[in-house]
Design a protein around this motif. Structure first.
Motif, mmCIF file in Angstrom:
data_model
loop_
_atom_site.group_PDB
_atom_site.id
_atom_site.type_symbol
_atom_site.label_atom_id
_atom_site.label_comp_id
_atom_site.label_asym_id
_atom_site.label_seq_id
_atom_site.Cartn_x
_atom_site.Cartn_y
_atom_site.Cartn_z
ATOM 1 N N LYS A 297 -44.386 21.521 -10.577
ATOM 2 C CA LYS A 297 -45.783 21.727 -10.175
ATOM 3 C C LYS A 297 -45.961 22.983 -9.321
ATOM 4 N N ILE A 298 -45.043 23.169 -8.343
ATOM 5 C CA ILE A 298 -45.223 24.320 -7.449
ATOM 6 C C ILE A 298 -44.933 25.632 -8.170
ATOM 7 N N LEU A 299 -43.936 25.614 -9.074
ATOM 8 C CA LEU A 299 -43.645 26.831 -9.844
ATOM 9 C C LEU A 299 -44.798 27.166 -10.785
ATOM 10 N N LEU A 300 -45.403 26.179 -11.386
ATOM 11 C CA LEU A 300 -46.552 26.402 -12.263
ATOM 12 C C LEU A 300 -47.724 26.975 -11.478
ATOM 13 N N PHE A 301 -47.945 26.440 -10.277
ATOM 14 C CA PHE A 301 -49.030 26.943 -9.435
ATOM 15 C C PHE A 301 -48.853 28.424 -9.128
ATOM 16 N N TYR A 302 -47.646 28.802 -8.656
ATOM 17 C CA TYR A 302 -47.423 30.199 -8.292
ATOM 18 C C TYR A 302 -47.410 31.114 -9.518
ATOM 19 N N LEU A 303 -46.965 30.620 -10.642
ATOM 20 C CA LEU A 303 -47.009 31.414 -11.860
ATOM 21 C C LEU A 303 -48.443 31.759 -12.234
ATOM 22 N N ILE A 304 -49.310 30.752 -12.185
ATOM 23 C CA ILE A 304 -50.730 30.990 -12.501
ATOM 24 C C ILE A 304 -51.368 31.882 -11.437
ATOM 25 N N PHE A 305 -51.077 31.601 -10.163
ATOM 26 C CA PHE A 305 -51.676 32.356 -9.059
ATOM 27 C C PHE A 305 -51.333 33.845 -9.152
ATOM 28 N N TYR A 306 -50.031 34.152 -9.317
ATOM 29 C CA TYR A 306 -49.642 35.568 -9.356
ATOM 30 C C TYR A 306 -50.043 36.242 -10.670
ATOM 31 N N SER A 307 -50.128 35.502 -11.747
ATOM 32 C CA SER A 307 -50.607 36.080 -13.007
ATOM 33 C C SER A 307 -52.056 36.518 -12.879
ATOM 34 N N VAL A 308 -52.864 35.661 -12.252
ATOM 35 C CA VAL A 308 -54.276 36.021 -12.032
ATOM 36 C C VAL A 308 -54.378 37.215 -11.092
ATOM 37 N N ILE B 280 -52.102 39.628 -10.477
ATOM 38 C CA ILE B 280 -51.654 40.846 -11.153
ATOM 39 C C ILE B 280 -52.697 41.313 -12.154
ATOM 40 N N GLY B 281 -53.280 40.372 -12.889
ATOM 41 C CA GLY B 281 -54.311 40.740 -13.863
ATOM 42 C C GLY B 281 -55.522 41.375 -13.213
ATOM 43 N N PHE B 282 -55.920 40.818 -12.044
ATOM 44 C CA PHE B 282 -57.079 41.358 -11.322
ATOM 45 C C PHE B 282 -56.828 42.796 -10.872
ATOM 46 N N PHE B 283 -55.657 43.036 -10.230
ATOM 47 C CA PHE B 283 -55.366 44.385 -9.754
ATOM 48 C C PHE B 283 -55.155 45.360 -10.909
ATOM 49 N N ALA B 284 -54.580 44.884 -12.010
ATOM 50 C CA ALA B 284 -54.402 45.755 -13.185
ATOM 51 C C ALA B 284 -55.762 46.175 -13.739
ATOM 52 N N ALA B 285 -56.699 45.230 -13.779
ATOM 53 C CA ALA B 285 -58.041 45.553 -14.270
ATOM 54 C C ALA B 285 -58.742 46.545 -13.348
ATOM 55 N N MET B 286 -58.630 46.332 -12.022
ATOM 56 C CA MET B 286 -59.243 47.252 -11.073
ATOM 57 C C MET B 286 -58.618 48.643 -11.158
ATOM 58 N N LEU B 287 -57.283 48.691 -11.343
ATOM 59 C CA LEU B 287 -56.597 49.979 -11.461
ATOM 60 C C LEU B 287 -57.025 50.710 -12.727
ATOM 61 N N ALA B 288 -57.193 49.949 -13.812
ATOM 62 C CA ALA B 288 -57.636 50.558 -15.070
ATOM 63 C C ALA B 288 -59.040 51.155 -14.923
ATOM 64 N N VAL B 289 -59.913 50.414 -14.246
ATOM 65 C CA VAL B 289 -61.280 50.928 -14.002
ATOM 66 C C VAL B 289 -61.220 52.179 -13.134
ATOM 67 N N PHE B 290 -60.357 52.156 -12.097
ATOM 68 C CA PHE B 290 -60.225 53.305 -11.198
ATOM 69 C C PHE B 290 -59.753 54.546 -11.961
ATOM 70 N N TYR B 291 -58.741 54.383 -12.817
ATOM 71 C CA TYR B 291 -58.214 55.532 -13.557
ATOM 72 C C TYR B 291 -59.209 56.083 -14.572
#
Length: 315
Positions: free
Chosen positions: A44-55, A57-68
């Motif tokens: 359960k805890i590994l699944l939580f952190y996997l989802i949390f960090y995936s979201v 990373i995805g958020f910052f990747a999207a913001m970085l793409a918009v910035f570039y």
């Protein structure tokens, strides 16, 4: 049948030693826990952190793409007056003093000390490597330009360091080993994207310009010859002017128009002027100030705009 009273007693767990406690923490065979958690709890805890960090990373990747998407890798977003560096270039000099004294502007050496002299020579060798175009990645983009004639589209003008630069060449030790003469100090104008110099004409010379440069500009035989960012150097104080001795500018006393504007072209080479001090006074600290001259270059010693200061001392 009489009720039977049942007495229940709590039994204290056995006292474990340090090693047994640690071993039980690693794996408890009774509760099937690893590091204090069951398999389901770990899942359960590994699944939580996997989802949390995936979201995340995805958020910052999207913001970085918009910035570039808002940036041009060859062109700054803000230019000239709108940029942080402004539209007033400064001057730089080489060789630089050792990094151990990064704020120093003193060029101090003993011409008879080969080890000391070699430091300054190596500094200039490293600085001038790109001008020799040794393994230059954009060598094919550099062309030989006629004086005051810009390069063709997509090309840049070469800064040819021919025999006319003598004694400010590696083969001559850049003058540092000369027991009687002085060194060569190289000047370069700081690059500012899309900056174009406004050239002086014979009729609009400023009052603080030296008479020697005034005469030179007035004697220019064609309009093309006015297209220079001129360079002047002099001792800062009366004693410095006396001790600096004769010197000359190599190959010319300024930067010609074919090197402007800088547009971040591949292979661009900043133009250079070498100051060869022919016979400076020995054992004396000489304060020297060099200035770049164009209508849109303003001098401010405190902010290091349009000029550069350094000291020279030869033992």
């Amino acid at each position: 049948m009489a009720d039977k009273k049942v007495n229940e007693f709590y039994t204290r767990p056995p006292v474990l030693g340090k090693w047994e406690s640690f071993r039980q923490f690693l794996w408890n065979s009774e509760t099937k826990q690893f590091l204090g958690r069951t398999g389901a709890s770990w899942g359960k805890i590994l699944l939580f952190y996997l989802i949390f960090y995936s979201v995340l990373i995805g958020f910052f990747a999207a913001m970085l793409a918009v910035f570039y998407q808002t940036l041009d890798m060859k062109k700054p977003k803000w230019e000239l007056k709108e940029s942080l560096i402004g539209d007033n270039p400064g001057l730089g000099f080489r060789p630089m003093p050792p990094e151990s004294n990064v704020e120093s502007t003193l060029i101090w050496y003993k011409s008879s000390d080969k080890g000391n002299v070699q430091y300054w020579q190596n500094q200039l060798k490293d600085f001038l490597k790109i001008y020799k175009k040794e393994k230059h990645p954009y060598d094919s983009n550099i062309m030989t330009c006629a004086d005051f004639q810009n390069a063709t589209d997509g090309k840049v003008c070469d800064v040819p360091m021919t025999e006319s630069w003598h004694p400010c060449l590696e083969e001559s030790g850049f003058g540092f080993g000369d027991p009687k003469g002085g060194p060569c100090i190289f000047l370069k104008l700081n690059k500012i994207y899309s900056w174009k110099p406004e050239y002086y004409e014979s009729s609009d010379l400023p009052d603080d310009m030296s008479e020697h440069l005034r005469q030179k500009i007035r004697k220019a035989q064609s309009k093309q010859e006015h297209k220079m960012v001129w360079i002047t150097c002099e001792g800062e104080n009366p004693a410095d002017k006396e001790n600096i001795g004769p010197f000359r500018y190599i190959p010319r006393d300024g930067f010609m128009s074919q090197y402007f504007p800088f547009m971040n072209q591949n292979g661009y080479l900043s133009p250079l002027v070498a100051i060869y001090f022919e016979q400076p006074e020995r054992g004396v600290l000489i304060n020297i100030e060099c200035k770049a001259w164009a209508k849109n270059i303003h001098h401010d010693r405190a902010d290091k705009r349009g000029s550069v200061h350094f000291e020279l001392m030869i033992d």
